[in-house]
Design an enzyme around this catalytic site. Structure first.
Site, PDB file in Angstrom:
ATOM      1  N   CYS A  65       0.826  -1.210   0.000  1.00 19.58           N
ATOM      2  CA  CYS A  65       0.000   0.000   0.000  1.00 19.58           C
ATOM      3  C   CYS A  65       0.862   1.263   0.000  1.00 19.58           C
ATOM      4  O   CYS A  65       1.553   1.549   0.984  1.00 19.58           O
ATOM      5  CB  CYS A  65      -0.904  -0.033   1.234  1.00 19.58           C
ATOM      6  SG  CYS A  65      -1.772   1.494   1.595  1.00 19.58           S
ATOM      7  N   CYS A  68      -0.011   3.787   2.736  1.00 20.77           N
ATOM      8  CA  CYS A  68       0.463   3.290   4.036  1.00 20.77           C
ATOM      9  C   CYS A  68       1.925   3.682   4.257  1.00 20.77           C
ATOM     10  O   CYS A  68       2.306   4.087   5.355  1.00 20.77           O
ATOM     11  CB  CYS A  68       0.336   1.769   4.122  1.00 20.77           C
ATOM     12  SG  CYS A  68      -1.360   1.165   4.058  1.00 20.77           S
TER      13      CYS A  68
END
Length: 150
Positions: A65, A68
């Site tokens: 991600c 993230c």
């Protein structure tokens, strides 16, 4: 119980920080509060994130991600700023499918704030540092009681 090594941001001395404990981790040299940043998974989340009295910021993330990876250093900085008052617990959803299911994680990053195991705030998606700071401070000011108070 696992331990992490953290250098004190005040005196630079290395300190062992347990993943779970009561109280606030403090530097063994200068005795100032240390940032508490740990990981948890399906097996130890209850002990690491839900059992203590310190408010816990949970970061549900994944290696693949991009957002993230963007928000992770911001969360680390916020945990440094709030050393002694917030514990940051990082959960990789790919290695903790039960927790992802339990908390209904549909997007990463998803951030949650727990106080004594009770969910008090939740936010999905990456946000700038100022927005995250305001979100955390607002949730804690509305919901945090000093341990031992009624």
């Amino acid at each position: 119980m696992t331990e992490n090594i953290t250098n004190c941001p005040h005196c630079a001395k290395p300190n062992r920080i347990p993943s779970s404990a009561n109280g606030v981790p403090r530097c063994g040299h200068c005795h100032r509060p240390l940032p508490w940043i740990v990981t948890a998974d399906d097996a130890d989340f209850a002990e690491v994130a839900e059992a203590g009295t310190l408010p816990v910021l949970v970061d549900f993330w994944a290696v693949w991600c991009g957002p993230c990876r963007t928000v992770s250093p911001v969360l680390d900085q916020l945990a440094q700023e709030r050393a002694g008052s917030v514990k940051l617990v990082k959960v990789d959803v790919d290695h903790s499918p039960h927790l992802a299911w339990r908390f209904g994680i549909q997007a990463v990053p998803t951030l949650m704030i727990l106080i004594r195991g009770k969910l008090i705030a939740r936010q999905a998606g990456a946000a700038p540092a100022a927005a995250l700071r305001a979100w955390i401070d607002g949730a804690l000011s509305r919901n945090h009681k000093v341990p031992g108070s009624t």
